[in-house]
Design a protein around this motif. Sequence first.
Motif, PDB file in Angstrom:
ATOM      1  N   THR A  85       0.819  -1.212   0.000  1.00  0.00           N
ATOM      2  CA  THR A  85       0.000   0.000   0.000  1.00  0.00           C
ATOM      3  C   THR A  85       0.853   1.262   0.000  1.00  0.00           C
ATOM      4  O   THR A  85       0.329   2.343  -0.245  1.00  0.00           O
ATOM      5  CB  THR A  85      -0.931   0.033   1.222  1.00  0.00           C
ATOM      6  OG1 THR A  85      -0.144   0.015   2.405  1.00  0.00           O
ATOM      7  CG2 THR A  85      -1.882  -1.148   1.202  1.00  0.00           C
ATOM      8  N   GLN A 107      -0.208   0.296  -4.418  1.00  0.00           N
ATOM      9  CA  GLN A 107      -1.489   0.986  -4.451  1.00  0.00           C
ATOM     10  C   GLN A 107      -1.239   2.424  -4.880  1.00  0.00           C
ATOM     11  O   GLN A 107      -0.417   3.125  -4.292  1.00  0.00           O
ATOM     12  CB  GLN A 107      -2.150   0.954  -3.082  1.00  0.00           C
ATOM     13  CG  GLN A 107      -3.476   1.655  -3.044  1.00  0.00           C
ATOM     14  CD  GLN A 107      -4.061   1.699  -1.644  1.00  0.00           C
ATOM     15  OE1 GLN A 107      -3.405   1.369  -0.667  1.00  0.00           O
ATOM     16  NE2 GLN A 107      -5.292   2.122  -1.559  1.00  0.00           N
ATOM     17  N   HIS A 109      -1.554   6.212  -5.093  1.00  0.00           N
ATOM     18  CA  HIS A 109      -2.027   7.332  -4.288  1.00  0.00           C
ATOM     19  C   HIS A 109      -0.960   8.415  -4.335  1.00  0.00           C
ATOM     20  O   HIS A 109       0.122   8.225  -4.906  1.00  0.00           O
ATOM     21  CB  HIS A 109      -2.322   6.914  -2.838  1.00  0.00           C
ATOM     22  CG  HIS A 109      -1.164   6.275  -2.131  1.00  0.00           C
ATOM     23  ND1 HIS A 109      -0.140   6.998  -1.581  1.00  0.00           N
ATOM     24  CD2 HIS A 109      -0.867   4.979  -1.913  1.00  0.00           C
ATOM     25  CE1 HIS A 109       0.744   6.179  -1.041  1.00  0.00           C
ATOM     26  NE2 HIS A 109       0.328   4.942  -1.233  1.00  0.00           N
ATOM     27  N   GLU A 110      -1.255   9.552  -3.748  1.00  0.00           N
ATOM     28  CA  GLU A 110      -0.289  10.647  -3.725  1.00  0.00           C
ATOM     29  C   GLU A 110       0.908  10.272  -2.853  1.00  0.00           C
ATOM     30  O   GLU A 110       0.742   9.670  -1.793  1.00  0.00           O
ATOM     31  CB  GLU A 110      -0.944  11.915  -3.176  1.00  0.00           C
ATOM     32  CG  GLU A 110      -2.006  12.501  -4.086  1.00  0.00           C
ATOM     33  CD  GLU A 110      -1.428  13.028  -5.378  1.00  0.00           C
ATOM     34  OE1 GLU A 110      -0.332  13.634  -5.364  1.00  0.00           O
ATOM     35  OE2 GLU A 110      -2.068  12.825  -6.420  1.00  0.00           O
ATOM     36  N   ASP A 138      -7.469   1.954  -7.220  1.00  0.00           N
ATOM     37  CA  ASP A 138      -8.629   1.420  -6.517  1.00  0.00           C
ATOM     38  C   ASP A 138      -9.877   1.426  -7.388  1.00  0.00           C
ATOM     39  O   ASP A 138     -10.674   0.503  -7.364  1.00  0.00           O
ATOM     40  CB  ASP A 138      -8.912   2.219  -5.248  1.00  0.00           C
ATOM     41  CG  ASP A 138      -7.932   1.899  -4.145  1.00  0.00           C
ATOM     42  OD1 ASP A 138      -7.375   0.780  -4.162  1.00  0.00           O
ATOM     43  OD2 ASP A 138      -7.723   2.748  -3.267  1.00  0.00           O
TER      44      ASP A 138
END
Length: 182
Positions: A85, A107, A109-110, A138
């Motif tokens: 993650t 994962q 994300h920023e 996601d």
Amino acid sequence: MPSPKGDPTYIKNKEKYFMSLAKAVAAASSHPTPGGCVVIRDREILGDGRSILTDSKVEIDCVCYAIAAACKRGTSMAGSIIYTTRYPFSASIFQAHIMGVRQIVVQAHEWEPYYKDEFRRAARLARELGIAIEPMFDHEDPRMDVNSHADRTIDKTLYHDAADCTPDDYDATTASEIKNDN
């Protein structure tokens, strides 16, 4: 796609499944930015790890923790895939290279601004060592969705022997027919 005949270990949409396991491991993280990781080979978990921030302010990366957990058990990691993650640190990239890992799924994300330089070093090292770091989103991009307004009926005058949604010769029926399935 239904489970191929003769393979009780088949996992439909295994990428999302293993990333959900990494998210569950992240729930036990003691880091302000929680991170979780699982190491997978042949649809089996070899190791799992979480991000840790100790009282002495030492950070333990979740990928490093998962690799150490697999090594503690004496498990070979050659050919495994890491689902995480958080973006891995450069030390974790090198450990993954030594252990024979060739793919890391992260994962999407920023990035945390504090770690931006470290993540760039990790990306350069991964590229140099031949480790693929692939993002996993996601949610699917709605722009790439199937057009719900399109006519989906098959024109029987053009394709007289076509049937709606019937398996053909290219559909896998056994586990050995599925290619690139880890």
